[in-house]
Enzyme design. Structure first.
Site, short mmCIF file in Angstrom:
data_model
loop_
_atom_site.label_atom_id
_atom_site.label_comp_id
_atom_site.label_asym_id
_atom_site.label_seq_id
_atom_site.Cartn_x
_atom_site.Cartn_y
_atom_site.Cartn_z
N GLU A 160 0.50 -0.89 -0.47
CA GLU A 160 0.29 -0.13 0.00
C GLU A 160 0.89 1.22 0.02
OE1 GLU A 160 -2.55 -0.11 3.36
OE2 GLU A 160 -3.72 -2.12 2.67
N GLU A 195 -5.17 -8.67 0.26
CA GLU A 195 -5.76 -8.36 1.32
C GLU A 195 -7.49 -8.27 0.97
OE1 GLU A 195 -4.59 -4.81 4.02
OE2 GLU A 195 -1.66 -6.25 3.31
#
Length: 806
Positions: A269, A519
């Site tokens: 991220e 995720e």
């Protein structure tokens, strides 16, 4: 499936029987079967050393300032046998893929260039253990909000000092929210940390500054030089080399590359910092990827707060209807500043970390003021558009192309120097589309690896009867928020599937590569932790029905026409009801020791065990006939209970949602996957073309077939559910780690449109002809005795000889 090559597109070397190709938008084995790689992140616990949950303030700063501590023991304890227990459970759930978080801090915490080789060697040992259980692994250089010491995880403490900041004043200035100091450093109450408030740190000064320096320091902070390098080059070179050293260690192990470790993310991220920010004096009106919750300063206000100046800022609340402004709040740092004192570096050399800071970079004052962005005395923002264009030009900044891509390319070259066949998992910022990437960089071996969460459920900790198409809003699909609202379960599930389809389509930008959602998951502490402690009348303990609905909706989105690969976030061996995953009050672990202990009468307080072994021995009384972990390994160690169904459900949360049937290997391509939890009905439609004919002798299987995981969580033989211990199928009859050894574990009614099938443990093998012209085949699976009714047949019942904890 186009005929898979016999040589690697990355190296030109012959492919092996275990080789995984990335072609025709799929992972493909060496014979040409489409693979679905599904599993879990092992583990969220790896964000911090053992016994260092984010709520723990004692020694937090002092230990870091001395060089930190070892991460040995993360994610699994290899010395007490518990690693076998956890991996056997994951294997028994059908998982074949692990995303393996490793932080920069774990590799280089002692100082720049000082690597923790002991931890690297321990990681190699863990990976070998994962290989024993048949897992494929991709490595995840993990970060959130830059570092543990800025409210997240990832970078070592010394990187903050390198950026010229003093972390001791983060809380006073609200440059970031640090869990162990929340809400006040002198009066912390970490249990009161609101859900997901940690993610607001991306909208605060510290993250905005350090990510700008890391990705774009040369352009926006040319005065910031350490050891003759701009801060961008200094930080990136250390980060990339630390991960490169880990890759070297895995290569040097000699038995892990490609057979187990198949590739790498470049950074979890990544965040753009201030790159491209239109006006420092205002926050965007539209909801972006940064959560609005609690205090919400503009970048200009953050700069002033960082210099100790009081500011009155917007305050936001978040309800089921989204974020809304909730007045203002005044933050007064009382003169405290986040900028490090010149006394820390006498003669411009740091006494502990060793670097020399250039004379152009003055400590004790804001670096952005030194670049003319604002005036400290008046607080006036002189260059509100400073980060919009390249300084001194009118050329607009585009973060993904201008800054993320060069970092990805440099990182990938270093990883490929150690792991030539590495699959490059492409993960730009959350919900951002990737840039085009050259064939020379990707080498024909890549996959998209974006993330997806049902944001409303994640933030509100409640499964709502309505939702919204968050990705569609961010991508400009709707003119108003109201148009994005979805009402009712069917509409919500269809929307989640559509959103995941959009992320899958992003892969076409980089080529005909597969997508793996790195995720996806749901919180388990919903509705005020009702499943843990019950309501005011004590009702609801152990009831994960709402969590099951939420998680099933997300994973159903990855089924259907999407047929996506995924790794759920997360599996934490030390998850507890009180502190969840041990990080910022997050609670997404598929398994918890406290759920196992609640059902089997574990001693009070033992859920917060100091190591994974605490659950397994020393805290309970077991029958004399039960062998200890020291004398048993693998499934035997995991199988103290005589019943594998009990083992796979004990301590698992919403297990029916994530332990679901899916095609692990297919001759052809999945056109549609459907599964209904309530009825246990699974249906697969596979599209088969002439080019899907398998390549002879390409895999270590004399008679390769399509394979479908058939979980005994849904299809267990009735004897596994019986309270009559004489009729239970004994674990003693099992002798392999993944429980795939007997055809009488599951009780299934199978209907196929063509071909023949056979059951081996939890695997259904299906053979059919590859036609001369494209066609579709269908298989449907049900439990012959009807769906398992967990409410009527408790899976936690104890045998007469006594309860045994796994």
């Amino acid at each position: 499936m186009p005929l898979v090559p016999t040589t690697s597109p990355a190296t030109g070397k012959p492919t092996t029987s275990s080789f995984i190709h990335t072609t025709d938008c799929n992972f493909v084995d060496n014979a040409g079967r489409t693979l679905l790689l599904r599993g879990v992140n092992l583990s969220g616990s790896s964000k911090a050393p053992v016994d260092r949950p984010s709520c723990k303030l004692d020694g937090f700063w002092e230990t870091a300032e001395k060089g930190g501590e070892s991460f040995v023991g993360r994610p699994l304890n290899l010395d007490d046998g518990s690693a076998d227990v956890h991996l056997a459970r994951l294997s028994g759930w059908g998982f074949n893929m692990l995303r393996f978080p490793v932080t920069w801090e774990s590799l280089e915490h002692e100082g720049p260039g000082k690597y923790d080789y002991e931890f690297m060697d321990y990681t190699v040992r863990v990976l070998r253990k994962c290989k024993e259980y048949g897992f494929r692994v991709f490595m995840d250089p993990h970060q959130d909000i830059w570092s543990r010491f800025s409210g997240g995880s990832g970078a070592p403490f010394w990187t903050l000092a390198a950026c010229g900041v003093n972390p001791r004043n983060f809380t006073a200035t609200q440059a970031c929210i640090v869990h162990c100091e929340y809400p006040l450093a002198h009066a912390p109450d970490p249990a009161s940390l609101p859900a997901m408030i940690w993610s607001t740190n991306y909208g605060r000064l510290l993250a905005q500054t350090v990510f700008t320096l890391f990705f774009a320091g040369r352009d926006f902070a040319p005065r910031c030089v350490l050891d003759g390098k701009n801060i961008q080059d200094y930080l990136q070179s250390h980060y990339i080399e630390a991960m490169g050293k880990m890759a070297d260690r895995i290569r040097d192990a000699g038995d892990l590359l490609d057979d187990c470790v198949i590739g790498w993310d470049s950074m979890n991220e990544p965040f753009e910092g201030l790159c491209g920010w239109a006006d420092l004096t205002v926050n965007p009106v539209a909801q972006g990827s940064t959560l609005k919750k609690g205090s919400h300063p503009t970048p200009a206000q953050g700069l002033r707060l960082g210099m100790g100046q009081a500011q009155t800022v917007e305050n936001w609340s978040f309800s089921a209807f989204g974020p809304s402004r909730d007045g203002t709040v005044t933050i007064d740092p009382k003169g405290r500043t986040i900028w490090a004192s010149p006394d820390d570096e006498p003669g411009r050399k740091h006494h502990k970390w060793g670097w020399t800071r250039a004379a152009s970079w003055e400590l004790g004052t804001c670096m952005w003021a030194q670049h003319g962005v604002w005036d400290i005395e008046t607080g006036y923002i002189m260059l509100p558009n400073y980060f919009t264009t390249l300084p001194g030009t009118s050329e607009p900044v585009e973060f993904v192309n201008d800054y993320w891509r060069p970092h990805f390319e440099t990182f990938s070259r270093r990883i490929r120097s150690a792991h030539p066949e590495a699959i490059l998992f492409v993960q730009p910022p959350v919900f951002a589309q990737p840039p085009t990437l050259s064939a020379d960089v990707l080498g024909g071996r890549a996959a998209m690896s974006g993330h997806y969460y049902d944001g409303l459920t994640l933030i509100t900790r409640h499964w709502n009867w309505f939702n919204a198409d968050a990705l569609g809003l961010l991508r400009g699909k709707y003119r108003s928020t109201l148009q994005a609202v979805k009402i009712g379960s069917r509409s919500i599930r269809a929307s989640l599937q559509d959103q995941l389809g959009i992320l899958k389509a992003d892969a076409s930008i980089i080529g005909d590569f597969p997508t793996l959602i790195g995720e996806i998951g749901t919180p388990f502490d919903m509705d005020g932790k009702r499943a843990y402690y019950g309501d005011k009348n004590g009702r609801g303990i152990g009831d994960y029905s709402q969590q099951e609905k939420a998680l099933d909706a997300s994973l159903n989105g990855a089924d259907g026409r999407n047929a996506l690969n995924w790794t759920v976030w997360t599996y934490c061996p030390d998850s507890t009801h009180e502190w969840g995953d041990g990080w910022n009050m997050e609670d997404l672990s598929l398994w918890s020791a406290d759920d196992a202990s609640a059902l089997y009468g574990m001693a009070e307080g033992s859920g917060a065990f100091g190591s994974e072994a605490g659950l397994l021995k020393g805290t309970i009384t077991m029958p004399p006939s039960t062998l200890s972990l020291s004398s048993r390994t693998g499934v035997e160690a995991a199988g103290w209970r005589q019943n594998p169904y009990d083992f796979l459900t004990n301590g698992a949360r919403a297990v029916r949602a994530f332990c679901r049937p899916w095609p692990t290997k297919l001759v052809g391509v999945a056109r549609d996957i459907t599964f209904d939890i309530a009825s246990g009905h699974f249906k697969l439609v596979v599209r088969v073309r002439p080019q899907d004919r398998l390549r002879d002798g390409a895999v270590d299987d004399d008679d390769p077939a399509s394979e479908i995981f058939v979980p005994l969580v849904h299809y267990a033989d009735s004897r596994l559910l019986s309270s009559d211990t004489d009729s239970i199928i004994s674990m003693d009859a099992l002798n392999t780690a993944d429980l795939r050894v007997r055809g009488d574990l599951v009780d299934v009614d199978v209907q196929v449109s063509a071909g023949r099938w056979a059951i081996e443990g939890q695997a259904l093998r299906w053979w059919y002809d590859v036609p001369a012209a494209e066609c579709e085949y269908t298989i449907e699976i049900r439990r012959r005795a009807g769906p398992i009714r967990t409410a009527d047949e408790p899976w936690w019942s104890c045998p007469p000889e006594g309860c045994i904890i796994m």
